[in-house]
Design a protein around this motif. Sequence first.
Motif, short mmCIF file in Angstrom:
data_model
loop_
_atom_site.label_atom_id
_atom_site.label_comp_id
_atom_site.label_asym_id
_atom_site.label_seq_id
_atom_site.Cartn_x
_atom_site.Cartn_y
_atom_site.Cartn_z
N VAL A 125 0.61 5.25 0.31
CA VAL A 125 -0.28 6.35 0.70
C VAL A 125 0.35 7.66 0.24
O VAL A 125 1.45 8.02 0.67
N SER A 126 -0.34 8.33 -0.68
CA SER A 126 0.10 9.63 -1.19
C SER A 126 -1.15 10.39 -1.61
O SER A 126 -2.23 10.11 -1.09
N GLN A 127 -1.03 11.32 -2.56
CA GLN A 127 -2.22 12.05 -3.00
C GLN A 127 -3.30 11.10 -3.49
O GLN A 127 -4.48 11.30 -3.24
N ARG A 128 -2.89 10.06 -4.21
CA ARG A 128 -3.79 8.99 -4.64
C ARG A 128 -3.27 7.70 -4.03
O ARG A 128 -2.26 7.17 -4.46
N THR A 129 -3.95 7.20 -3.03
CA THR A 129 -3.53 5.96 -2.39
C THR A 129 -3.68 4.82 -3.38
O THR A 129 -4.68 4.73 -4.10
N SER A 130 -2.66 3.98 -3.45
CA SER A 130 -2.69 2.90 -4.43
C SER A 130 -2.02 1.65 -3.89
O SER A 130 -1.29 1.68 -2.91
N TRP A 131 -2.32 0.55 -4.57
CA TRP A 131 -1.61 -0.69 -4.35
C TRP A 131 -0.48 -0.74 -5.37
O TRP A 131 -0.72 -0.58 -6.56
N LEU B 73 0.84 -1.19 0.00
CA LEU B 73 0.00 0.00 0.00
C LEU B 73 0.88 1.24 0.00
O LEU B 73 1.78 1.38 0.83
N ASP C 101 0.88 0.47 -10.39
CA ASP C 101 0.12 1.05 -9.28
C ASP C 101 -1.36 1.03 -9.64
O ASP C 101 -1.74 1.41 -10.75
N ASP D 102 -5.13 2.29 -8.26
CA ASP D 102 -5.86 3.18 -7.36
C ASP D 102 -6.79 2.35 -6.48
O ASP D 102 -7.56 1.53 -6.98
#
Length: 77
Positions: A12-18, A10, A39, A41
Motif C-alpha cells: 500500500v503506497s501511492q499506487r497500491t500493488s501486488w 499487498l 509489482d 497495480d
Amino acid sequence: YLLWAETPSLVVSQRTSWRVPIYIGLVGVGRVGPLGIIDVDVETGEIQNITPQLVEEMKQRVKNYLAGQTSAAATHS
C-alpha cells in the motif's frame, strides 16, 4: 524453461500493488531460483516496475541458472 509466480504481497503506497516474486524452474528439477520481483497495480493490472534493464537482468539470471544446471548434469553423468 518455466517461470512462475509465488504468493504475492499487498503493498500500500501511492499506487497500491501486488508484489509478486518470480522464479525459474526446470522440468525434473523443480524450482531453481528467483528471477526478480514484479509489482502489479491492483486497479489496472498494469505491471509497474518492468524496465529493459530488469528484463536483461532476469535473462542473465536464467542463463546463469541454466549454465549451472548443465554443469551439474555433466558432473553426475
